[in-house]
Scaffold this motif. Structure first.
Motif, PDB file in Angstrom:
ATOM      1  N   THR A 182     -15.799   5.259   2.113  1.00 51.28           N
ATOM      2  CA  THR A 182     -14.756   4.251   1.887  1.00 51.28           C
ATOM      3  C   THR A 182     -15.437   2.922   1.598  1.00 51.28           C
ATOM      4  O   THR A 182     -16.659   2.793   1.696  1.00 51.28           O
ATOM      5  CB  THR A 182     -13.866   4.075   3.130  1.00 51.28           C
ATOM      6  N   HIS A 186     -12.427  -0.889   4.868  1.00 52.64           N
ATOM      7  CA  HIS A 186     -11.431   0.145   5.166  1.00 52.64           C
ATOM      8  C   HIS A 186     -11.160   0.216   6.672  1.00 52.64           C
ATOM      9  O   HIS A 186     -12.078   0.073   7.485  1.00 52.64           O
ATOM     10  CB  HIS A 186     -11.955   1.493   4.672  1.00 52.64           C
ATOM     11  N   TYR A 202      -4.191   8.228   4.032  1.00 53.52           N
ATOM     12  CA  TYR A 202      -4.853   7.415   3.019  1.00 53.52           C
ATOM     13  C   TYR A 202      -4.873   8.104   1.650  1.00 53.52           C
ATOM     14  O   TYR A 202      -4.840   9.332   1.532  1.00 53.52           O
ATOM     15  CB  TYR A 202      -6.278   7.092   3.464  1.00 53.52           C
ATOM     16  N   LEU A 245     -12.852   1.708  -4.438  1.00 50.19           N
ATOM     17  CA  LEU A 245     -13.096   1.663  -2.998  1.00 50.19           C
ATOM     18  C   LEU A 245     -13.180   0.230  -2.481  1.00 50.19           C
ATOM     19  O   LEU A 245     -12.835  -0.046  -1.323  1.00 50.19           O
ATOM     20  CB  LEU A 245     -14.376   2.423  -2.657  1.00 50.19           C
ATOM     21  N   ASP A 249      -7.724   1.081   0.046  1.00 56.04           N
ATOM     22  CA  ASP A 249      -8.036   1.855   1.251  1.00 56.04           C
ATOM     23  C   ASP A 249      -8.162   3.341   0.926  1.00 56.04           C
ATOM     24  O   ASP A 249      -7.796   4.203   1.722  1.00 56.04           O
ATOM     25  CB  ASP A 249      -6.942   1.641   2.311  1.00 56.04           C
TER      26      ASP A 249
END
Length: 318
Positions: A182, A186, A202, A245, A249
């Motif tokens: 991530t 995040h 997510y 990214l 999220d």
């Protein structure tokens, strides 16, 4: 058949090969005449002479244009291959006459070779500055036919399943694990421990269907009761994955070396994945072999892989 053999061995010329490929590409004599800068009657005459010399009908006229017959399909495939060989010879002769050492055409699977290949190219250029390289990014499905037909010398990336290799030779270079990652911002990046159920809320950035990672990833998520939501992006572009990214999220899966980039670091989620794909490696056409320049490139890839493997080992023990 004696006349047929004689025509192929004595009368078939490069211009005939180019004519066949042009007709197959455009399926229209007017367009062929425009791109070859001759008249339509001249194109028609050349095709008629070729078919008469072979004693075979190579194309049939249809409402969709000129369509290859089975004889035409066969000869067109070989014409493309022979023209590739002639172009290779031309490029190598030009390189030798200009003092260059050669040219290499490499297909790259971007999601798995984006770190290794630049390191290998740096080594190549240190050792042979006048060896020129063309890089083409693509999927396995797009690059392997190009390799088989001789339009590429090497393909670098995750090795496909052994049963799909056919006439390709492979060399394993680097066993690099893939990880879930991530952006640093995040919500999951702030958690010291995770359960698979934490992923359920997510969005995802997924490799496209048919790519080497897609099916294994779906099987792992299914085994851990993580449904794929309808909120996802599909891409093999590392640039798109990195950018997405950083601003969302989302969760992605990529090689661990990509997450460790000091300029654009990403967060690796602490969830253990089984070995989903084969190692990163290099492929070439066994029937065509390797040019001296391509052999040198393979050696540079092997050295770059050893260096990267050592760095991955240091990361694992850090």
């Amino acid at each position: 058949m004696a006349e047929f053999d004689w025509y192929l061995q004595v009368n078939l010329k490069a211009r005939h090969l180019r004519l066949l490929v042009a007709i197959d590409t455009y399926r229209n004599l007017t367009q062929v005449a425009e791109v070859t800068h001759v008249t339509v009657p001249a194109v028609s005459k050349s095709l008629t002479e070729l078919e008469r010399g072979l004693g075979l009908a190579l194309f049939s006229r249809t409402p969709q244009g000129l369509m290859p017959t089975p004889y035409g399909d066969c000869l067109i495939r070989h014409a493309r291959s022979m023209l590739t060989v002639l172009h290779d010879a031309r490029d190598q002769l030009k390189a030798l006459s200009s003092g260059a050492e050669g040219k290499i055409r490499i297909g790259m699977l971007p999601a798995s070779a984006s770190v290794l290949l630049p390191q290998a190219l740096s080594l190549l250029k240190q050792r042979s500055p006048s060896t020129n390289v063309t890089i083409i990014e693509g999927t396995t499905e797009a690059l392997l036919p190009e390799l088989w037909q001789g339009r590429l010398d090497l393909v670098v990336g995750r090795l496909p399943a052994p049963g799909t290799l056919g006439s390709f030779e492979e060399r394993e270079l680097l066993e690099e694990p893939v990880v879930l990652m991530t952006g640093l911002h995040h919500p999951l990046a702030r958690k010291k421990s995770l359960a698979w159920s934490d992923l359920c809320d997510y969005a995802w950035i997924l490799p496209p269907p048919g790519s080497l990672l897609r099916d294994p990833l779906e099987r792992v998520l299914e085994a851990n009761d993580v449904p794929l939501s309808s909120d996802y992006i599909e891409t093999l572009s590392i640039h798109v994955v990195r950018a997405q990214l950083r601003v969302s999220d989302s969760i992605a899966i990529m090689a661990v070396s990509i997450a460790s980039d000091p300029v654009q670091p990403l967060h690796v989620l602490p969830l253990s994945l089984p070995r989903l794909v084969r190692p990163v490696g290099v492929l070439w056409n066994r029937d065509r072999g390797l040019t001296p320049s391509a052999e040198q490139m393979v050696r540079c890839l092997e050295e770059a892989a050893r260096q990267q493997s050592a760095r991955l080992g240091d990361m694992a023990h850090a």
